[in-house]
Every structure is written in C-alpha cells, then in structure tokens.
Design a protein around this motif. Structure first.
Motif, short mmCIF file in Angstrom:
data_model
loop_
_atom_site.label_atom_id
_atom_site.label_comp_id
_atom_site.label_asym_id
_atom_site.label_seq_id
_atom_site.Cartn_x
_atom_site.Cartn_y
_atom_site.Cartn_z
N ALA A 164 0.85 -1.20 0.00
CA ALA A 164 0.00 0.00 0.00
C ALA A 164 0.88 1.25 0.00
N PRO A 165 1.59 1.51 -1.11
CA PRO A 165 2.50 2.65 -1.13
C PRO A 165 1.82 4.00 -0.94
N HIS A 166 0.56 4.13 -1.40
CA HIS A 166 -0.15 5.40 -1.20
C HIS A 166 -0.36 5.66 0.29
N LEU A 167 -0.69 4.62 1.04
CA LEU A 167 -0.91 4.79 2.48
C LEU A 167 0.39 5.16 3.18
N LEU A 168 1.48 4.54 2.76
CA LEU A 168 2.78 4.87 3.35
C LEU A 168 3.15 6.31 3.04
N SER A 169 2.94 6.75 1.81
CA SER A 169 3.23 8.15 1.44
C SER A 169 2.39 9.11 2.26
N PHE A 170 1.13 8.77 2.41
CA PHE A 170 0.19 9.61 3.16
C PHE A 170 0.66 9.74 4.61
N LEU A 171 0.88 8.61 5.27
CA LEU A 171 1.26 8.63 6.68
C LEU A 171 2.58 9.35 6.88
N PRO A 191 -9.63 18.77 -5.18
CA PRO A 191 -10.14 17.75 -4.26
C PRO A 191 -11.64 17.48 -4.40
N LYS A 192 -12.38 18.43 -4.96
CA LYS A 192 -13.82 18.22 -5.15
C LYS A 192 -14.09 17.24 -6.28
N LYS A 193 -13.16 17.17 -7.24
CA LYS A 193 -13.33 16.27 -8.39
C LYS A 193 -12.57 14.96 -8.22
N ASP A 194 -11.50 14.98 -7.46
CA ASP A 194 -10.65 13.81 -7.26
C ASP A 194 -10.63 13.48 -5.76
N SER A 195 -11.20 12.36 -5.40
CA SER A 195 -11.37 12.02 -3.99
C SER A 195 -10.23 11.17 -3.42
N ILE A 196 -9.09 11.11 -4.10
CA ILE A 196 -8.02 10.22 -3.66
C ILE A 196 -7.63 10.45 -2.20
N VAL A 197 -7.55 11.67 -1.76
CA VAL A 197 -7.10 11.94 -0.40
C VAL A 197 -8.12 11.42 0.61
N ARG A 198 -9.39 11.66 0.37
CA ARG A 198 -10.42 11.18 1.29
C ARG A 198 -10.47 9.65 1.32
N VAL A 199 -10.37 9.04 0.15
CA VAL A 199 -10.41 7.58 0.07
C VAL A 199 -9.21 6.97 0.78
N GLU A 200 -8.03 7.50 0.52
CA GLU A 200 -6.82 6.97 1.14
C GLU A 200 -6.80 7.26 2.64
N ALA A 201 -7.35 8.38 3.07
CA ALA A 201 -7.43 8.68 4.50
C ALA A 201 -8.30 7.64 5.20
N HIS A 202 -9.40 7.28 4.58
CA HIS A 202 -10.28 6.25 5.15
C HIS A 202 -9.54 4.92 5.25
N ARG A 203 -8.84 4.54 4.20
CA ARG A 203 -8.07 3.29 4.20
C ARG A 203 -6.96 3.32 5.25
N LEU A 204 -6.30 4.47 5.39
CA LEU A 204 -5.22 4.60 6.37
C LEU A 204 -5.77 4.48 7.79
N ARG A 205 -6.88 5.12 8.06
CA ARG A 205 -7.48 5.01 9.40
C ARG A 205 -7.79 3.56 9.73
N ARG A 206 -8.37 2.84 8.78
CA ARG A 206 -8.68 1.42 9.00
C ARG A 206 -7.42 0.60 9.23
N ARG A 207 -6.40 0.85 8.44
CA ARG A 207 -5.15 0.10 8.56
C ARG A 207 -4.50 0.36 9.92
N LEU A 208 -4.52 1.60 10.37
CA LEU A 208 -3.96 1.92 11.69
C LEU A 208 -4.75 1.25 12.80
N GLU A 209 -6.07 1.25 12.70
CA GLU A 209 -6.91 0.57 13.71
C GLU A 209 -6.56 -0.91 13.79
N GLU A 210 -6.46 -1.55 12.64
CA GLU A 210 -6.14 -2.98 12.60
C GLU A 210 -4.77 -3.24 13.22
N TYR A 211 -3.80 -2.40 12.91
CA TYR A 211 -2.45 -2.57 13.43
C TYR A 211 -2.44 -2.47 14.95
#
Length: 148
Positions: A26-33, A66-86
C-alpha cells in the motif's frame, strides 16, 4: 527537553509502523502517513490540507481539485482502517499510537500511560477455546483443566 523526548518517541513509532510491513502493498498509504507525520514533526500540522496531501504526497498536478478527485479522502479512510487494525494486533502494546481523526488529516500521537493489553489477554482463562468449541461441536469428549 520533554518535547524533544516526545518527538523522538513519535518518530520511533512512525519508524515501527513503516518497518512492520503493513504498508508493503500500500505505497499510497505509506506516502500519506509519512507526509502528514513529517509535516507535524516540523510544526506545520496546520498546513496539512487535502490539497497539499494530493499534490505533495500523491504527486497530483498543481491543478488538483479535491472536489473532483477524492483520492485523499479515500486513502485517509483506508489509512485510518489500517492503523486501527495494526493497533488491535501487532501494535497493541505500543506506548504511542498514531491516529488520523475523522474529518482531519493532521495526525494525533496518543500516549498511553501503560501499554494496551493484547487482544488475547481479554479472553478469560476459563472460557472455552476455539479448539474446545470445535471438539464439542463434533461430539468429542474433553476435559477442561481446572480454573486457576
């Protein structure tokens, strides 16, 4: 001095997350974090915005909307879930937890007074194990060791 020690612990927790392998695929999540934590460490937490994450962490063009491209919101949701699981599993005993609160992108570093108990410690000793339950469902007889 305390702020330096706390920052050192927060950086160590980020390194622990990175080396844990949870972002291996999940390189996007790593970049985000990494991006949001480093900005926070530099005292620029107030500058962490959806647009800057899109452009600086994900490499979107300056015309990123950001209104047209939701990548940040989508990846933020995925990152939150991944952190919770960890933190429910491998990171359960860590003194510091990194959280990205809903509706925000600036990380919070939660210091626990004592390490959280691992999930396995939450199961009472006298409750049947999965093996016991499977044996019982097959009709096998078994004796449970005496309660301690």
């Amino acid at each position: 001095m305390l702020a330096t020690a706390e920052l050192r612990e927060e950086r160590a927790e980020l390194r622990a997350l990175i080396s844990s392998g949870i972002f291996h695929r999940a390189p996007h999540l790593l970049s985000f974090l990494t991006y949001v934590c480093e900005r926070s460490f530099q005292g620029q937490g107030d500058q962490i915005k959806e647009y800057t994450i899109g452009v600086e962490a994900f490499g979107r063009l300056p015309s990123f909307d950001p209104k047209k491209d939701s990548i940040v919101r989508v990846e933020a949701h995925r990152l939150r879930r991944r952190l919770e699981e960890y933190y429910l599993a491998d990171g359960a005993a860590h003194r510091i937890r990194i959280e990205i609160p809903n509706g925000q992108y600036t990380p919070r570093f939660i210091v626990q007074d004592y390490p959280a108990r691992p999930v396995s410690a939450l199961v009472p000793r006298d409750s049947p194990s999965e093996v016991d339950l499977a044996a019982a469902s097959r009709g096998d007889s078994f004796e449970r060791p005496p309660a301690r």
